[in-house]
Scaffold this active site. Sequence first.
Site, PDB file in Angstrom:
ATOM      1  CG  ASP A  27     -13.561  -7.164   4.441  1.00 18.41           C
ATOM      2  OD1 ASP A  27     -12.688  -6.387   4.864  1.00 18.41           O
ATOM      3  OD2 ASP A  27     -13.484  -8.406   4.564  1.00 18.41           O
ATOM      4  CB  THR A  44     -11.144   9.293 -11.189  1.00 19.11           C
ATOM      5  OG1 THR A  44      -9.726   9.111 -11.046  1.00 19.11           O
ATOM      6  CG2 THR A  44     -11.712   9.781  -9.876  1.00 19.11           C
ATOM      7  CD  GLN A  45      -7.241   3.401 -12.798  1.00 19.23           C
ATOM      8  OE1 GLN A  45      -6.137   3.005 -12.513  1.00 19.23           O
ATOM      9  NE2 GLN A  45      -7.958   2.869 -13.766  1.00 19.23           N
ATOM     10  CB  CYS A  46      -7.576   9.330  -8.421  1.00 22.77           C
ATOM     11  SG  CYS A  46      -6.410   9.548  -9.753  1.00 22.77           S
ATOM     12  CG  ASP A  86     -16.430 -12.044   6.316  1.00 27.32           C
ATOM     13  OD1 ASP A  86     -15.411 -12.348   6.962  1.00 27.32           O
ATOM     14  OD2 ASP A  86     -16.427 -11.172   5.409  1.00 27.32           O
ATOM     15  CB  SER A  87     -19.315  -7.342   5.320  1.00 24.58           C
ATOM     16  OG  SER A  87     -18.010  -6.940   5.010  1.00 24.58           O
ATOM     17  CB  SER A  88     -16.551 -11.269   1.966  1.00 27.92           C
ATOM     18  OG  SER A  88     -15.502 -10.584   2.588  1.00 27.92           O
ATOM     19  CB  THR A  90     -13.425   4.304  -0.424  1.00 31.64           C
ATOM     20  OG1 THR A  90     -13.059   3.164  -1.151  1.00 31.64           O
ATOM     21  CG2 THR A  90     -12.212   5.154  -0.178  1.00 31.64           C
ATOM     22  CB  THR A 115     -14.038  -8.068  12.360  1.00 29.58           C
ATOM     23  OG1 THR A 115     -13.586  -8.533  11.098  1.00 29.58           O
ATOM     24  CG2 THR A 115     -12.959  -8.303  13.396  1.00 29.58           C
TER      25      THR A 115
END
Length: 343
Positions: free
Chosen positions: A92, A279-281, A59-61, A167, A15
């Site tokens: 992203d 972990t997904q936390c 675009d970083s995607s 993250t 961006t």
Amino acid sequence: MQKKANILLIYTGGTIGMVKDYETGALKAFNFEELLRHIPELTQLDCNIQSVSFDTPIDSSNMNLEYWAEIVTIIKSNYEKHDGFVVLHGSDTMSYSASALSFMLENLSKPVIFTGSQLPIGDLRTDAKENLITSIQIASLQENGRPVIQEVGLYFEYKLYRGNRTTKINAEHFEAFNSPNHPPLIESGVNLKVHYPYLLQLSKNKSKLNVHKKMDENVAILKLFPGISESLVTAVLRTPNLKVLILETYGAGNAPTEIWFIDLLENAIKNGLHIINVTQCSGGSVIMGHYETSKKLSQIQLIDGKDITTEAALTKAMYLLGSNISGTLFKTVFETSLRGEMH
Ligand code: ASN
């Protein structure tokens, strides 16, 4: 008097350098000279800035393993001439790329700072200028003739984080990143406040930069959810050539204790698959065996991801597979912190 730092800006897209396509209304990447034209302040910085750009900014995607190798190649071929590197990158997938580069650049002794923005540089309310200017300043920081930062960092909205600890947490706020399990390395206020105890200490043996371009993409991420079916887990485990599965478990590393689930994982591991418990936390750590619901995972030899992020786990797995590490060593090496990515 300290010599002026030589900084290389590597523009990959994102961006920060985008403009609106008037036909479609969508944001798309534009060329780097345009980007520099929007920041005349760069000429006032007390360092020499050179720049290189991807031929076609992305675009970083669209980020992938070849682009990572391209960034690493640019850094390697400019390593001696420059004191620091700033990588302009879309937000992203920035945490994936910063994590990947932390593994691909072994014995790094100079700063590689990822940054980008939520609003394009030409936008009146843009966050791009502060992010870019402070990233360059951070990359220029020297003490006793040596760079202060000797690792891959990610700078966004007044904070420098260790790249492989970050993250992306927000698609709207300027504060788009977090590093839940490691404090910021630098905070930018009126002054730049460096938190020295949190910086990566360079190993004593002063080895030369060792670049690893080979990453193996035969990895997958599976996020658990209540009601996950046997057919879904089976399908994922049957993915052709799969070598590593990142299993995003609940809380402190917990998973269903149903027999079909444990049996599927156990058989896959016996057949050579590495399964990593992450972990997904967003914060905290896997503690294998802490609950009944993770004891079994430990017994069947799941790899303990500790407090690693999914982004770092994925790229560390790609790196270790690319390094052809032996099957028996993989677990031990994965559970060891290589670049400060886990405690
Ligand atoms: N889609 C953009 C990218 O990652 C988002 C951004 O840079 N803020 O390239």
